[in-house]
Design a protein around this motif. Structure first.
Motif, PDB file in Angstrom:
ATOM      1  N   ARG A  88      31.301  31.723  47.890  1.00 55.30           N
ATOM      2  CA  ARG A  88      31.976  31.311  46.708  1.00 55.30           C
ATOM      3  C   ARG A  88      33.337  31.033  47.004  1.00 55.30           C
ATOM      4  NH1 ARG A  88      30.658  35.665  42.217  1.00 55.30           N
ATOM      5  NH2 ARG A  88      31.732  34.194  40.907  1.00 55.30           N
ATOM      6  N   LEU A  89      33.881  31.864  47.748  1.00 50.84           N
ATOM      7  CA  LEU A  89      35.400  31.556  48.116  1.00 50.84           C
ATOM      8  C   LEU A  89      35.808  30.237  49.078  1.00 50.84           C
ATOM      9  CD1 LEU A  89      36.639  35.327  49.168  1.00 50.84           C
ATOM     10  CD2 LEU A  89      37.172  33.889  47.289  1.00 50.84           C
ATOM     11  N   ASP A  90      34.766  30.056  49.822  1.00 49.30           N
ATOM     12  CA  ASP A  90      34.549  28.720  50.593  1.00 49.30           C
ATOM     13  C   ASP A  90      34.486  27.576  49.634  1.00 49.30           C
ATOM     14  OD1 ASP A  90      34.912  30.053  52.932  1.00 49.30           O
ATOM     15  OD2 ASP A  90      32.801  29.892  53.588  1.00 49.30           O
ATOM     16  N   GLU A  91      33.871  27.662  48.505  1.00 51.14           N
ATOM     17  CA  GLU A  91      33.627  26.383  47.635  1.00 51.14           C
ATOM     18  C   GLU A  91      34.969  26.423  46.991  1.00 51.14           C
ATOM     19  OE1 GLU A  91      30.213  27.735  45.459  1.00 51.14           O
ATOM     20  OE2 GLU A  91      28.793  27.004  47.193  1.00 51.14           O
ATOM     21  N   GLY A  92      35.466  27.515  46.583  1.00 50.99           N
ATOM     22  CA  GLY A  92      36.876  27.390  45.876  1.00 50.99           C
ATOM     23  C   GLY A  92      37.931  26.696  46.540  1.00 50.99           C
ATOM     24  N   ILE A  93      37.937  27.199  47.998  1.00 48.73           N
ATOM     25  CA  ILE A  93      38.876  26.576  48.996  1.00 48.73           C
ATOM     26  C   ILE A  93      38.683  25.111  49.053  1.00 48.73           C
ATOM     27  CG2 ILE A  93      39.815  26.581  51.239  1.00 48.73           C
ATOM     28  CD1 ILE A  93      39.044  29.641  51.108  1.00 48.73           C
ATOM     29  N   ALA A  94      37.455  24.717  49.043  1.00 56.37           N
ATOM     30  CA  ALA A  94      37.247  23.273  49.071  1.00 56.37           C
ATOM     31  C   ALA A  94      37.613  22.580  47.961  1.00 56.37           C
ATOM     32  CB  ALA A  94      35.580  23.262  49.348  1.00 56.37           C
ATOM     33  N   GLN A  95      37.534  23.126  46.488  1.00 54.86           N
ATOM     34  CA  GLN A  95      38.128  22.679  45.521  1.00 54.86           C
ATOM     35  C   GLN A  95      39.478  22.435  45.595  1.00 54.86           C
ATOM     36  OE1 GLN A  95      36.203  25.245  42.599  1.00 54.86           O
ATOM     37  NE2 GLN A  95      35.107  23.382  41.908  1.00 54.86           N
ATOM     38  N   ILE A  96      40.288  23.566  46.054  1.00 58.67           N
ATOM     39  CA  ILE A  96      41.838  23.403  46.023  1.00 58.67           C
ATOM     40  C   ILE A  96      42.115  22.327  47.262  1.00 58.67           C
ATOM     41  CG2 ILE A  96      43.804  24.705  47.528  1.00 58.67           C
ATOM     42  CD1 ILE A  96      42.364  27.307  46.061  1.00 58.67           C
ATOM     43  N   ASP A  97      41.263  22.167  48.240  1.00 60.67           N
ATOM     44  CA  ASP A  97      41.594  21.045  49.170  1.00 60.67           C
ATOM     45  C   ASP A  97      41.505  19.659  48.506  1.00 60.67           C
ATOM     46  OD1 ASP A  97      42.116  22.932  51.114  1.00 60.67           O
ATOM     47  OD2 ASP A  97      40.210  22.925  52.090  1.00 60.67           O
ATOM     48  N   LYS A  98      40.589  19.486  47.601  1.00 59.89           N
ATOM     49  CA  LYS A  98      40.372  18.295  47.138  1.00 59.89           C
ATOM     50  C   LYS A  98      41.050  18.114  45.782  1.00 59.89           C
ATOM     51  CE  LYS A  98      35.453  18.420  48.054  1.00 59.89           C
ATOM     52  NZ  LYS A  98      34.124  18.423  47.275  1.00 59.89           N
ATOM     53  N   GLY A  99      42.153  19.058  45.317  1.00 54.67           N
ATOM     54  CA  GLY A  99      42.944  19.178  44.277  1.00 54.67           C
ATOM     55  C   GLY A  99      41.995  19.344  42.979  1.00 54.67           C
ATOM     56  N   GLU A 100      41.193  19.862  43.163  1.00 52.66           N
ATOM     57  CA  GLU A 100      40.338  20.191  41.711  1.00 52.66           C
ATOM     58  C   GLU A 100      40.584  21.449  41.359  1.00 52.66           C
ATOM     59  OE1 GLU A 100      36.385  19.747  43.209  1.00 52.66           O
ATOM     60  OE2 GLU A 100      36.438  17.753  43.376  1.00 52.66           O
ATOM     61  N   CYS A 101      41.796  22.339  41.295  1.00 52.90           N
ATOM     62  CA  CYS A 101      41.976  23.558  40.897  1.00 52.90           C
ATOM     63  C   CYS A 101      42.958  23.456  39.694  1.00 52.90           C
ATOM     64  CB  CYS A 101      42.244  24.528  41.975  1.00 52.90           C
ATOM     65  SG  CYS A 101      43.918  23.861  42.674  1.00 52.90           S
ATOM     66  N   ILE A 102      42.748  24.715  39.160  1.00 54.23           N
ATOM     67  CA  ILE A 102      43.636  24.779  37.984  1.00 54.23           C
ATOM     68  C   ILE A 102      44.676  26.252  38.203  1.00 54.23           C
ATOM     69  CG2 ILE A 102      42.279  23.573  36.266  1.00 54.23           C
ATOM     70  CD1 ILE A 102      41.519  25.728  35.042  1.00 54.23           C
ATOM     71  N   SER A 103      45.764  26.286  37.564  1.00 54.14           N
ATOM     72  CA  SER A 103      46.441  27.384  37.713  1.00 54.14           C
ATOM     73  C   SER A 103      45.989  28.583  36.909  1.00 54.14           C
ATOM     74  CB  SER A 103      48.166  27.093  36.922  1.00 54.14           C
ATOM     75  OG  SER A 103      47.875  27.048  35.686  1.00 54.14           O
ATOM     76  N   GLY A 104      46.576  29.857  37.483  1.00 57.63           N
ATOM     77  CA  GLY A 104      45.778  31.028  36.594  1.00 57.63           C
ATOM     78  C   GLY A 104      46.270  30.898  35.258  1.00 57.63           C
ATOM     79  N   ASP A 105      47.351  30.395  34.647  1.00 58.65           N
ATOM     80  CA  ASP A 105      47.630  30.648  33.296  1.00 58.65           C
ATOM     81  C   ASP A 105      46.842  29.730  32.552  1.00 58.65           C
ATOM     82  OD1 ASP A 105      49.915  32.223  33.839  1.00 58.65           O
ATOM     83  OD2 ASP A 105      51.403  30.495  34.068  1.00 58.65           O
ATOM     84  N   GLU A 106      46.213  28.476  33.223  1.00 57.31           N
ATOM     85  CA  GLU A 106      45.301  27.560  32.496  1.00 57.31           C
ATOM     86  C   GLU A 106      44.189  28.333  32.478  1.00 57.31           C
ATOM     87  OE1 GLU A 106      46.316  23.157  33.773  1.00 57.31           O
ATOM     88  OE2 GLU A 106      46.222  24.346  35.276  1.00 57.31           O
ATOM     89  N   VAL A 107      43.574  28.804  33.481  1.00 54.76           N
ATOM     90  CA  VAL A 107      42.416  29.820  33.404  1.00 54.76           C
ATOM     91  C   VAL A 107      42.598  30.720  32.278  1.00 54.76           C
ATOM     92  CG1 VAL A 107      41.023  31.412  34.607  1.00 54.76           C
ATOM     93  CG2 VAL A 107      41.902  29.529  35.971  1.00 54.76           C
ATOM     94  N   MET A 108      43.569  31.484  32.275  1.00 49.78           N
ATOM     95  CA  MET A 108      43.504  32.552  31.109  1.00 49.78           C
ATOM     96  C   MET A 108      43.480  31.883  29.748  1.00 49.78           C
ATOM     97  SD  MET A 108      43.450  35.491  32.502  1.00 49.78           S
ATOM     98  CE  MET A 108      43.799  36.438  31.118  1.00 49.78           C
TER      99      MET A 108
END
Length: 139
Positions: A88-108
């Motif tokens: 799951r962490l590797d998949e999350g890192i791959a999303q970050i590398d692709k620029g597909e992540c959102i900030s913690g504030d956006e998540v909350m």
């Protein structure tokens, strides 16, 4: 009350009530089991209902029972649990590398909005269907 026993979304008062209720029910639950209502978010609810439709489970309660058994078993295999977490962490890192992540504030903000929406609408409710004494004879 210890901070480690407090869920991040609850007040101190609610945490104390939750802990007291769990402690009060533990002996009876150890002897006779535990019955409770469960809420599933829409994606989980439709997934469970699709499994019920296909006959994988007889009803949502059975699905939750079986899935909880699997989670309990997973707890006894920390190596498998760690491998799953790593994936799951590797998949999350791959999303970050692709620029597909959102900030913690956006998540909350998104989580708070979803919780608000769930409490404003009425969820579907599964009515238990009683089984005949001998299902083989009912056919």
């Amino acid at each position: 009350m210890s901070e480690e026993n407090k869920h991040w979304m609850e007040s101190d008062e609610t945490a104390q009530m939750r802990i007291a209720q769990a402690q009060a029910l533990k002996t009876q639950a150890a002897e006779s089991g535990l019955r409770f209502d469960a809420f599933l978010v829409p994606s989980q609810a439709t997934w469970i209902l699709e499994l019920v439709e296909r006959g994988v489970f007889i009803d949502p309660a059975e699905a939750i029972f079986v899935l909880m058994q699997e989670v309990q078993e997973l707890q006894q295999h920390p190596d498998v649990k760690l491998a799953l977490l790593k994936k799951r962490l590797d998949e999350g890192i791959a999303q970050i590398d692709k620029g597909e992540c959102i900030s913690g504030d956006e998540v909350m903000a998104s989580l708070k909005e979803r919780v608000k929406n769930y409490t404003q609408s009425s969820p579907a409710y599964w009515e238990k269907i009683e089984q005949p004494e001998n299902p083989a004879k009912a056919s």
